[in-house]
Scaffold this active site. Structure first.
Site, PDB file in Angstrom:
ATOM      1  N   MET A 195       0.841  -1.194   0.000  1.00 38.17           N
ATOM      2  CA  MET A 195       0.000   0.000   0.000  1.00 38.17           C
ATOM      3  C   MET A 195       0.884   1.255   0.000  1.00 38.17           C
ATOM      4  O   MET A 195       1.839   1.335  -0.764  1.00 38.17           O
ATOM      5  CB  MET A 195      -0.981  -0.032   1.180  1.00 38.17           C
ATOM      6  N   SER A 196       0.593   2.233   0.869  1.00 37.73           N
ATOM      7  CA  SER A 196       1.295   3.516   0.791  1.00 37.73           C
ATOM      8  C   SER A 196       2.701   3.507   1.375  1.00 37.73           C
ATOM      9  O   SER A 196       3.389   4.527   1.321  1.00 37.73           O
ATOM     10  CB  SER A 196       0.462   4.615   1.453  1.00 37.73           C
ATOM     11  N   VAL A 197       3.157   2.378   1.901  1.00 43.74           N
ATOM     12  CA  VAL A 197       4.590   2.244   2.181  1.00 43.74           C
ATOM     13  C   VAL A 197       5.361   2.481   0.876  1.00 43.74           C
ATOM     14  O   VAL A 197       6.503   2.938   0.881  1.00 43.74           O
ATOM     15  CB  VAL A 197       4.890   0.856   2.782  1.00 43.74           C
ATOM     16  N   LYS A 253       5.015   4.841  -1.131  1.00 41.33           N
ATOM     17  CA  LYS A 253       5.364   6.253  -1.243  1.00 41.33           C
ATOM     18  C   LYS A 253       6.734   6.553  -0.647  1.00 41.33           C
ATOM     19  O   LYS A 253       7.480   7.399  -1.161  1.00 41.33           O
ATOM     20  CB  LYS A 253       4.302   7.115  -0.557  1.00 41.33           C
ATOM     21  N   TYR A 277      -1.986  15.060   2.839  1.00 43.98           N
ATOM     22  CA  TYR A 277      -1.625  13.733   2.336  1.00 43.98           C
ATOM     23  C   TYR A 277      -2.548  13.349   1.185  1.00 43.98           C
ATOM     24  O   TYR A 277      -3.744  13.118   1.382  1.00 43.98           O
ATOM     25  CB  TYR A 277      -1.741  12.723   3.479  1.00 43.98           C
TER      26      TYR A 277
END
Length: 445
Positions: A160-162, A164, A267
């Site tokens: 997921m947003s890890v 980013k 965010y």
């Protein structure tokens, strides 16, 4: 219906707010029973072939709805197109093991439990947060490692947003190499965005998510721009009469400005996609190839990683990376050691890591209203606690995380399939648990 469309249904159908700046801690009684909803208990994809009511397929609208996500988050490649991130031809860097039996007994008080006598152990936190896999490193050694349900040591899980934080680190590396200039306007690299929200923005503002852009990620709002982004990226079916953007690139050029840049942290996943586009343009490489060259091969990853891609092969830089847990730990340990990988190679410039550790502007972060993260900041797409340990994190919805604690010489990596998308569903238990383990490791090294 695609994997991400089904996954989005999880967030849309939950009774809890998705916006982590306002989400309240869900009452434990309101959450599904972790044991009763496990892959083993429900038998997803068991048998050859699995019974029809136990199959999870890319064309089944229910395939990505919790509790099926407890299987599908560990099997993304079976449901969507992907781009490979090569680990290289060298040996995997060592992860020596030194198991500690006292980790599970570490106790803590959940966030928001002031006035309550409740204490929770690390062992109790694991099922209560729907953990798929968790690994603790201390002073370069694996002191705790466990897997549950569909996840195994050799199987990638969606980050997921890890994702980013990998993109932000790559941007900082290219900046250190002089290949991008954070102070330059975005249009220096992407003239296609001159008439968009990014037309008067700098690369630094994108890296730190202080962009004023009209874009909502509230999954509970069917009119939120997140759905347009998902359709453009192939995460939602576009339909035979669809006339909107058909790739990430086509969607990004539609974004309009809202508010001022650099006034507050906001965010928004589209910033990561813009930054990924800048990286491709500046390096003349795909995001998968760039990650392989600059990080994955250098840290001695033991498995290839992969990205989900749109219909023209563009990787999702906002949330599409999949890795095995042990390689996530290698990356976290590399960050903890100032960019030096477990194999001894200086994989990431030390200056890049130090810049992330210093964090961003807490005053700008505070304006976003994250009640569970007082005093935090954001830098190069990492979440920085600014606590006495100097801890910082990569964070993704449904419970994905890299937690680096320099003072405790500790890294914790975790994959999960929490039914609540927002980090506020995990933070009341995971954040104090991680800090309690850090304190225990300092007290009993």
């Amino acid at each position: 219906m695609s994997f991400f469309q089904r996954t989005a249904l999880v967030a849309a159908s939950t009774l809890f707010a998705v916006n982590t700046s306002i989400a309240q801690t869900p009452a434990p009684a309101a959450l599904p029973d972790p044991a009763a909803t496990s892959v083993d208990a429900l038998g997803w994809m068991k048998g050859f072939p699995p019974p029809p009511d136990k199959q999870i397929t890319f064309d089944n609208p229910a395939g990505g709805v919790f509790p099926r996500t407890r299987w599908s988050f560990s099997h993304v490649r079976e449901t969507v197109p992907t781009a490979n991130v090569w680990r290289g031809s060298g040996a995997a860097s060592p992860l020596p093991s030194a198991p500690r039996n006292d980790i599970e007994a570490v106790t803590f008080k959940p966030l928001g439990s002031a006035g309550s006598e409740e204490t929770v152990t690390f062992a109790q936190m694991i099922p209560r947060t729907y953990t798929d896999g968790i690994l603790v490193m201390h002073r370069g050694k694996v002191v705790y490692e466990k897997y549950f349900g569909a996840l195994t040591p050799e199987r990638p899980h969606i980050a997921m947003s890890v994702t980013k934080s990998f993109v932000g680190t790559l941007a900082a590396i290219l900046a250190d190499e002089g290949k991008i200039d954070p102070s330059a306007p975005v249009t220096k690299y992407l003239p296609e965005l001159k008439d968009t929200a990014y037309g008067d923005a700098t690369v630094r503002q994108v890296m730190d998510m202080t962009i004023g852009v009209h874009y909502s990620e509230n999954y509970a709002d069917p009119k939120a721009e997140i759905w347009d982004y998902a359709r453009a990226g192939g995460m939602l079916t576009q339909g035979p009469n669809y006339t909107g953007p058909k790739s990430f690139y086509e969607f990004l050029v539609t974004l309009k400005k809202e508010g001022a840049h650099d006034a507050a942290f906001a965010y928004k996943t589209v910033n990561a996609e813009v930054l990924a586009w800048i990286l491709r343009r500046a390096s003349n490489q795909s995001l998968a190839d760039l990650l392989s060259e600059k990080i994955w091969r250098r840290i001695g990853a033991e498995q290839d990683a992969y990205f989900m891609v749109d219909r023209i092969g563009t990787e999702s830089g906002g949330g599409g990376l999949n890795t095995v847990l042990r390689d996530l730990a290698r990356f976290g340990e590399t960050m903890r050691n100032g960019g030096r990988a477990p194999n001894g190679q200086q994989a990431i410039p030390k200056a890049v890591v130090e810049d992330i550790q210093r964090g961003g502007d807490p005053a700008k972060f505070a304006k976003a209203g994250y009640a569970l993260l007082p005093g935090w900041s954001y830098r190069n797409m990492w979440w920085v606690s600014n606590n006495p340990h100097g801890a910082y994190m990569a964070r993704g919805i449904h419970g994905q995380s890299i937690y680096v604690d320099p003072k405790a010489e500790m890294v914790i990596v975790r994959y999960a399939a929490h039914p609540v998308a927002a980090n506020a569903g995990n933070d009341p238990l995971t954040l104090p648990a991680f800090q309690a383990v850090a304190e225990a490791l300092i007290a009993r090294p």
